[in-house]
Enzyme design. Sequence first.
Site, PDB file in Angstrom:
ATOM      1  N   PHE A  39     -35.834  56.800  -1.474  1.00 53.42           N
ATOM      2  CA  PHE A  39     -37.050  56.553  -0.899  1.00 53.42           C
ATOM      3  C   PHE A  39     -37.410  55.105  -0.796  1.00 53.42           C
ATOM      4  CE2 PHE A  39     -41.525  56.702  -0.548  1.00 53.42           C
ATOM      5  CZ  PHE A  39     -42.034  57.241   0.763  1.00 53.42           C
ATOM      6  N   THR A  75     -39.706  51.861  -0.082  1.00 55.25           N
ATOM      7  CA  THR A  75     -40.876  51.800  -0.218  1.00 55.25           C
ATOM      8  C   THR A  75     -41.494  50.248   0.447  1.00 55.25           C
ATOM      9  OG1 THR A  75     -41.007  50.696  -2.222  1.00 55.25           O
ATOM     10  CG2 THR A  75     -41.389  52.829  -2.282  1.00 55.25           C
ATOM     11  N   ASP A 101     -36.907  53.015  -4.075  1.00 58.78           N
ATOM     12  CA  ASP A 101     -36.359  51.711  -3.882  1.00 58.78           C
ATOM     13  C   ASP A 101     -37.848  50.860  -3.695  1.00 58.78           C
ATOM     14  OD1 ASP A 101     -34.256  49.867  -3.510  1.00 58.78           O
ATOM     15  OD2 ASP A 101     -35.424  49.401  -1.872  1.00 58.78           O
ATOM     16  N   TYR A 136     -42.289  43.210  -2.547  1.00 57.74           N
ATOM     17  CA  TYR A 136     -43.059  44.208  -1.441  1.00 57.74           C
ATOM     18  C   TYR A 136     -44.475  44.428  -1.806  1.00 57.74           C
ATOM     19  CZ  TYR A 136     -38.273  46.116  -0.461  1.00 57.74           C
ATOM     20  OH  TYR A 136     -36.960  45.775  -0.296  1.00 57.74           O
ATOM     21  N   LYS A 195     -36.558  44.618  -7.687  1.00 56.70           N
ATOM     22  CA  LYS A 195     -35.687  43.669  -7.409  1.00 56.70           C
ATOM     23  C   LYS A 195     -36.402  42.258  -7.900  1.00 56.70           C
ATOM     24  CE  LYS A 195     -33.940  46.018  -3.412  1.00 56.70           C
ATOM     25  NZ  LYS A 195     -35.362  46.771  -2.713  1.00 56.70           N
ATOM     26  N   HIS A 221     -32.517  40.017  -5.506  1.00 56.66           N
ATOM     27  CA  HIS A 221     -32.888  40.478  -4.176  1.00 56.66           C
ATOM     28  C   HIS A 221     -32.109  39.732  -3.000  1.00 56.66           C
ATOM     29  CE1 HIS A 221     -36.382  42.334  -2.057  1.00 56.66           C
ATOM     30  NE2 HIS A 221     -35.443  42.221  -0.957  1.00 56.66           N
ATOM     31  N   ASN A 248     -27.971  42.003  -0.905  1.00 55.42           N
ATOM     32  CA  ASN A 248     -27.679  40.900   0.292  1.00 55.42           C
ATOM     33  C   ASN A 248     -26.632  39.810   0.031  1.00 55.42           C
ATOM     34  OD1 ASN A 248     -29.639  41.579   2.253  1.00 55.42           O
ATOM     35  ND2 ASN A 248     -31.113  41.244   0.856  1.00 55.42           N
ATOM     36  N   GLN A 273     -26.804  46.035  -2.429  1.00 55.92           N
ATOM     37  CA  GLN A 273     -27.697  46.642  -1.380  1.00 55.92           C
ATOM     38  C   GLN A 273     -27.975  45.745  -0.355  1.00 55.92           C
ATOM     39  OE1 GLN A 273     -32.563  47.434  -0.874  1.00 55.92           O
ATOM     40  NE2 GLN A 273     -31.712  48.521  -2.718  1.00 55.92           N
ATOM     41  N   LEU A 317     -32.199  53.256   9.408  1.00 59.82           N
ATOM     42  CA  LEU A 317     -32.711  54.242  10.458  1.00 59.82           C
ATOM     43  C   LEU A 317     -33.234  53.011  11.233  1.00 59.82           C
ATOM     44  CD1 LEU A 317     -34.824  56.749   8.408  1.00 59.82           C
ATOM     45  CD2 LEU A 317     -32.738  56.996   9.655  1.00 59.82           C
ATOM     46  N   GLY A 318     -32.576  52.063  11.389  1.00 62.54           N
ATOM     47  CA  GLY A 318     -32.828  50.908  12.362  1.00 62.54           C
ATOM     48  C   GLY A 318     -33.823  49.955  11.813  1.00 62.54           C
ATOM     49  N   THR A 319     -34.209  49.923  10.519  1.00 54.42           N
ATOM     50  CA  THR A 319     -35.304  49.231  10.040  1.00 54.42           C
ATOM     51  C   THR A 319     -36.602  49.416  10.714  1.00 54.42           C
ATOM     52  OG1 THR A 319     -35.502  47.249  11.460  1.00 54.42           O
ATOM     53  CG2 THR A 319     -33.745  47.134   9.893  1.00 54.42           C
ATOM     54  N   GLU A 368     -45.230  62.444   6.354  1.00 49.85           N
ATOM     55  CA  GLU A 368     -44.888  63.622   5.702  1.00 49.85           C
ATOM     56  C   GLU A 368     -43.893  64.382   6.294  1.00 49.85           C
ATOM     57  OE1 GLU A 368     -48.190  66.004   4.449  1.00 49.85           O
ATOM     58  OE2 GLU A 368     -46.943  67.367   3.542  1.00 49.85           O
TER      59      GLU A 368
HETATM   60  N1  LIG Z   1     -32.856  44.474  -0.335  1.00 43.87           N
HETATM   61  C1  LIG Z   1     -33.409  44.202   0.914  1.00 43.87           C
HETATM   62  O1  LIG Z   1     -33.456  43.133   1.228  1.00 43.87           O
HETATM   63  C2  LIG Z   1     -34.076  45.113   1.830  1.00 43.87           C
HETATM   64  C3  LIG Z   1     -34.396  44.918   3.021  1.00 43.87           C
HETATM   65  C4  LIG Z   1     -35.010  45.778   3.882  1.00 43.87           C
HETATM   66  C5  LIG Z   1     -35.295  47.184   3.280  1.00 43.87           C
HETATM   67  N2  LIG Z   1     -35.086  47.386   1.892  1.00 43.87           N
HETATM   68  C6  LIG Z   1     -35.316  48.555   1.392  1.00 43.87           C
HETATM   69  O2  LIG Z   1     -34.772  49.714   2.342  1.00 43.87           O
HETATM   70  C7  LIG Z   1     -35.690  50.389   2.728  1.00 43.87           C
HETATM   71  C8  LIG Z   1     -35.359  51.194   4.037  1.00 43.87           C
HETATM   72  O3  LIG Z   1     -35.227  50.412   5.065  1.00 43.87           O
HETATM   73  P1  LIG Z   1     -36.424  50.169   6.225  1.00 43.87           P
HETATM   74  O4  LIG Z   1     -37.853  50.125   5.459  1.00 43.87           O
HETATM   75  O5  LIG Z   1     -36.147  48.658   6.977  1.00 43.87           O
HETATM   76  O6  LIG Z   1     -36.636  51.192   7.059  1.00 43.87           O
HETATM   77  P2  LIG Z   1     -35.640  52.592   7.479  1.00 43.87           P
HETATM   78  O7  LIG Z   1     -35.304  53.308   6.198  1.00 43.87           O
HETATM   79  O8  LIG Z   1     -34.339  51.937   8.342  1.00 43.87           O
HETATM   80  O9  LIG Z   1     -36.425  53.342   8.453  1.00 43.87           O
HETATM   81  C9  LIG Z   1     -37.003  52.751   9.680  1.00 43.87           C
HETATM   82  C10 LIG Z   1     -37.986  53.617  10.284  1.00 43.87           C
HETATM   83  O10 LIG Z   1     -37.510  54.980  10.650  1.00 43.87           O
HETATM   84  C11 LIG Z   1     -38.414  55.844  11.035  1.00 43.87           C
HETATM   85  N3  LIG Z   1     -38.117  57.163  10.384  1.00 43.87           N
HETATM   86  C12 LIG Z   1     -37.935  57.366   9.089  1.00 43.87           C
HETATM   87  N4  LIG Z   1     -37.496  58.865   9.039  1.00 43.87           N
HETATM   88  C13 LIG Z   1     -37.480  59.293  10.264  1.00 43.87           C
HETATM   89  C14 LIG Z   1     -37.400  60.615  10.711  1.00 43.87           C
HETATM   90  N5  LIG Z   1     -36.807  61.511   9.975  1.00 43.87           N
HETATM   91  N6  LIG Z   1     -37.384  60.703  12.166  1.00 43.87           N
HETATM   92  C15 LIG Z   1     -37.720  59.709  12.852  1.00 43.87           C
HETATM   93  N7  LIG Z   1     -37.905  58.485  12.711  1.00 43.87           N
HETATM   94  C16 LIG Z   1     -37.752  58.190  11.114  1.00 43.87           C
HETATM   95  C17 LIG Z   1     -39.486  55.167  10.458  1.00 43.87           C
HETATM   96  O11 LIG Z   1     -40.489  54.868  11.243  1.00 43.87           O
HETATM   97  P3  LIG Z   1     -41.655  55.617  11.951  1.00 43.87           P
HETATM   98  O12 LIG Z   1     -42.665  56.024  10.507  1.00 43.87           O
HETATM   99  O13 LIG Z   1     -42.384  54.544  13.042  1.00 43.87           O
HETATM  100  O14 LIG Z   1     -41.402  57.029  12.634  1.00 43.87           O
HETATM  101  C18 LIG Z   1     -39.257  54.079   9.570  1.00 43.87           C
HETATM  102  O15 LIG Z   1     -40.114  52.924   9.188  1.00 43.87           O
HETATM  103  C19 LIG Z   1     -37.197  49.790   2.395  1.00 43.87           C
HETATM  104  O16 LIG Z   1     -38.311  50.439   2.696  1.00 43.87           O
HETATM  105  C20 LIG Z   1     -36.721  49.063   1.274  1.00 43.87           C
HETATM  106  O17 LIG Z   1     -37.028  49.788   0.167  1.00 43.87           O
HETATM  107  C21 LIG Z   1     -34.277  46.434   1.245  1.00 43.87           C
END
Ligand SMILES: NC(=O)c1ccc[n+]([C@@H]2O[C@H](COP(=O)([O-])OP(=O)(O)OC[C@H]3O[C@@H](n4cnc5c(N)ncnc54)[C@H](OP(=O)(O)O)[C@@H]3O)[C@@H](O)[C@H]2O)c1
Length: 323
Positions: free
Chosen positions: A21, A23, A50, A55, A84, A117, A167, A190, A219-221, A274
């Site tokens: 999950f 965050t 995560d 954050y 991280k 990180h 990264n 990661q 999911l496309g960030t 939710e």
């Molecule tokens: N290591 C790093 O440098 C780094 C960088 C970036 C992220 N991360 C980690 O990776 C995690 C995930 O990446 P992310 O936050 O960029 O986003 P992501 O997981 O790619 O999700 C992007 C968006 O998808 C939508 N979504 C989620 N579930 C869905 C569903 N079932 N149906 C339709 N839309 C859905 C949500 O938007 P809506 O709510 O608007 O629908 C969400 O904001 C972060 O939260 C963080 O923990 C790490």
Amino acid sequence: MNSEHQYVQLSDGHFIPRLGFGTYKLKEVPNSKTVEATKIAIEAGFRHIDCAYVYQVEEEVGLAVRSKIEDGTVKREDIFYTSKLWSTFHHPNLVQSCLERSLKKLRFDYVDLYLIHFPIAMKPGEELYPKDENGKIIYDSLDLCATWEAMEKCKDAGLAKSIGVSNFNRRQLEMILNKPGLKYKPVCNQVECHVYHNQRKLLDFCKSKDIVLVAYGALGTQRYKEWVDQNSPVLLDDPVLGALAKKHKRSPALIALRYQLQRGVVVLAQSLKENEIKENIQVFDFELTEEDMKVLDGLNRNFRYVAMQSMSDHPNYPFADEY
Ligand SMILES: NC(=O)c1ccc[n+]([C@@H]2O[C@H](COP(=O)([O-])OP(=O)(O)OC[C@H]3O[C@@H](n4cnc5c(N)ncnc54)[C@H](OP(=O)(O)O)[C@@H]3O)[C@@H](O)[C@H]2O)c1
């Protein structure tokens, strides 16, 4: 659900849940949303969370986890929590203090996984992004291997069960792997990974070294304005994902998550809603065919949402090489 299939063993013997999950949240969203969403995620069945020092929601995540422990839903040992090390704490004397700050906010005794990180060190201090008068980030010239040795000490001190990186490109991973006197190798890397940037070569390299690849942005960030070009394509609107979703009677999001699981990638999914959180846990309930997987492989275009161009002048900038 078969729980055996929901975990991957790390090279140090610990197990990481295949679905995590995410965050990270946008600044304009109130922190209370994180408490609520994390509780929903745990109730829905997420066991891997995560997060990161940078954050600025570790207090809220800790609150949610502890409340789910107190009401008997989970025990601390059921939760796999990742934090991280932020870039302003890369100096070997500061590494443990960043982890201790996180633990204090979380009110935890240990994290399950602690990651470097980003492979670029920044000037120490309270500013998360220290900048000069021209708005340029102030770096710190440090050897990543020295930072890694301090990470190893955090594991030895019992503050982190496992240690890894985020990264990092192949060259940076090799630098750690080839470090004389290496005590622990990184258990994971990661990185951004989704159907438009499937990291095939980095994934193959990681697999060859028993390093788990953890996908963020699957999911496309969240298309964060500071980091992502707002004209970039919306991943979940992709027609191929849409067609496969229709075929399997699932959502495009579930197809994008399932794709990663079937190629041996641990995948993160962020949401504060939710219905989406409850949907994402259903990734274990169906399977893509070999043909579906090939079609999804075909979507790769080495396109990164998060390119961090402002740091591209740094010698450790990880996204310049092909992988
Ligand atoms: N290591 C790093 O440098 C780094 C960088 C970036 C992220 N991360 C980690 O990776 C995690 C995930 O990446 P992310 O936050 O960029 O986003 P992501 O997981 O790619 O999700 C992007 C968006 O998808 C939508 N979504 C989620 N579930 C869905 C569903 N079932 N149906 C339709 N839309 C859905 C949500 O938007 P809506 O709510 O608007 O629908 C969400 O904001 C972060 O939260 C963080 O923990 C790490």
